[in-house]
Scaffold this active site. Structure first.
Site, PDB file in Angstrom:
ATOM      1  N   GLY A   1       0.679  -1.025   0.487  1.00 17.03           N
ATOM      2  CA  GLY A   1       0.387   0.233  -0.248  1.00 17.03           C
ATOM      3  C   GLY A   1       1.291   1.078  -0.207  1.00 17.03           C
ATOM      4  O   GLY A   1       1.834   1.400   0.613  1.00 17.03           O
ATOM      5  N   SER A   2       0.144   2.460  -0.404  1.00 15.88           N
ATOM      6  CA  SER A   2       1.312   3.734  -1.023  1.00 15.88           C
ATOM      7  C   SER A   2       0.929   5.193  -0.497  1.00 15.88           C
ATOM      8  O   SER A   2      -0.898   4.852   0.234  1.00 15.88           O
ATOM      9  CB  SER A   2       1.411   3.610  -2.876  1.00 15.88           C
ATOM     10  OG  SER A   2       2.299   2.576  -2.912  1.00 15.88           O
ATOM     11  N   ASN A   3       1.035   5.740  -0.708  1.00 14.56           N
ATOM     12  CA  ASN A   3       0.763   7.667  -0.057  1.00 14.56           C
ATOM     13  C   ASN A   3       0.352   8.284  -1.125  1.00 14.56           C
ATOM     14  O   ASN A   3       1.457   7.570  -2.337  1.00 14.56           O
ATOM     15  CB  ASN A   3       1.159   8.196   1.010  1.00 14.56           C
ATOM     16  CG  ASN A   3       0.509   6.862   2.340  1.00 14.56           C
ATOM     17  OD1 ASN A   3      -0.506   6.661   2.461  1.00 14.56           O
ATOM     18  ND2 ASN A   3       1.652   6.964   2.975  1.00 14.56           N
TER      19      ASN A   3
END
Length: 457
Positions: free
Chosen positions: A199-201
């Protein structure tokens, strides 16, 4: 620039590669095929071993060259990828892919192979230097690998369970253990089917929030790993007068996965949606190779899959297994459930038919405006599992989750919410990022709607 530019060329392709002090490849060519040729060549310089290993993986040839692997990991990987049919699917897709996609993938493969031809296996940098399994690759090989990336949070996360699924035998019945939510939960957590670890931002800031009220700002913070095949590789691609894009792409794939031009910029985060639905199957008491849907028996199908396995003395032996499927997809030998006389698990993959993945990202890479970039999402619907966050140079901010997501009917959703309340396995699956449905009830089949990339999305 820290070093003189390199000109890489073979018949039909030519690219100039300039490296910065940090080793970033700035690649210029007269066409997209020339540019991706340079990208493949530079991938060969930096990550030849990773690319070659991933090609072997999707061909189902790891055990042939590396042996069975710990706990038969290579055998299971080979059997599963052949059962999934990623090579066959890629072959069929590649025959009908757009000329632009074929140009890009053929160019990349030609560049990688040109580097290998130039330095030889012994001149390759990395752990595979000198290995006799280093061979030239084709555009179709690269395309098959790209198709496998789309299965990252679905079939690709379940290969061990696909390869080991087998009907119960008399000996297995004697050792059979009852279903266990604890074992089920541990297995789900270990597979990371929701891709939570990657998961990333990302933040997109439009003009109204920018000092001075002009332009936009994008901050991308991807959480993909620093090592291995999921590592991003920084690159700058230029076709004078047509394309000028800087960004990053996964190793072994042409184009740009996240990046920016003079007109727009984008990044991705992992979508909270689901890329597959798992199904429990109630089995026919007379034959555990049949299952019931609305009380009616349906036959599983068996696909005989054969792989070659290298022995310690270098000789090859053949391993053959039946890979089993339901109408939904592969049967899986999932811990905590397994395959008993009464029940097993199967799943349906939302990205198994994603033949728009390569078209999608090439269209994003070559888009000449923000509107064209957004339009690529509407046209192709090929983003496999990501949110897209983007801004334009004139200050527009845009977010969309266009990733492949199963479509349940309203009735199916109501029944699922009831199961979440009443069924422990459904609850455990949801807690670990997976959807578990009752495959014996046709109301849980995906609903087809107009405009979807594939039926049921």
């Amino acid at each position: 620039m820290s070093a003189p530019p390199t000109t890489a060329a073979v018949a039909g392709y030519e690219a100039t590669i300039r490296r910065t002090t940090d080793g970033v490849a700035h690649i210029t060519g007269a066409s997209m095929g020339d540019v991706t040729f340079g990208q493949g060549y530079a991938n060969g310089e930096d990550h030849a071993c990773t690319v070659a290993d991933q090609i072997l993986k999707v061909k189902g040839q790891r055990a042939r060259w590396f042996g069975p692997g710990e706990g038969d990991a290579n055998i299971n990987s080979d059997l599963a990828w052949r059962a999934i049919g990623i090579g066959r699917r890629a072959r069929n897709d590649y025959e009908t892919a757009s000329p632009e996609v074929v140009e890009a993938f053929d160019g990349f493969a030609a560049g990688w192979s040109a580097h290998l031809e130039e330095v030889g296996p012994g001149g390759v940098s990395g752990w595979c230097a000198g290995k006799n399994w280093l061979r030239p690759i084709s555009g179709e090989d690269v395309y098959a690998y790209a198709r496998s990336i789309a299965l990252l949070a679905s079939s690709g996360a379940l290969t061990d369970f696909i390869a080991t699924a087998a009907p119960p035998t008399a000996a297995a019945r004697d050792e059979e253990t009852p279903p266990s939510t604890n074992g089920f939960a541990r297995a789900l957590a270990s597979t990371d089917v929701a891709a939570r670890s990657t998961g990333s931002n990302a933040w997109a800031v439009g003009a109204e929030k920018v000092t001075g009220g002009e332009g936009g700002l994008l901050v991308g913070n991807p959480h993909f790993p620093w090592e291995g095949e999921r590592r991003f590789w920084e690159v700058h691609l230029t076709v004078p007068g047509e394309t000028n894009i800087y960004g990053a792409q996964l190793i072994g794939v042409p184009g740009v996965g996240i990046g920016f031009t003079d007109s727009f910029a984008w990044s991705h985060t992992v979508s909270a949606g689901h890329r597959f639905t798992a199904y429990t199957l109630d089995l026919d008491p007379a034959d555990p190779r049949r299952y019931l849907v609305d009380g009616e028996p349906r036959e599983m199908t068996a696909q005989s899959v054969r792989v070659q396995v290298r022995r310690p003395n270098g000789e090859l032996r053949a391993v053959r297994r039946n890979m089993w499927s339901s109408e939904y997809g592969p049967i899986i030998n999932f811990p905590g459930v397994g395959w008993t006389d009464t029940q097993t698990l199967t799943f349906r993959d939302a990205n198994i038919g994603n033949d728009e993945f390569a078209e999608q990202y090439l269209a994003m890479t070559t888009a000449t405006s923000f509107d064209e970039f957004v339009g690529a999402h509407r046209e192709h619907q090929g983003v496999p599992l990501f949110n897209t966050v983007a801004v334009s140079s004139d200050g527009r901010a845009w977010y969309a989750d266009t990733s492949a997501t199963p479509n349940l009917s309203r009735q199916g959703e109501r029944l699922y919410r009831r199961a979440l309340r009443d069924d422990a396995f459904t609850q455990v699956a949801a807690d670990n990022g997976a959807i578990l449905l009752d495959g014996s009830d046709s109301r849980f089949e995906w609903e087809e709607v107009d405009g979807a990339r594939d039926p049921g999305l």
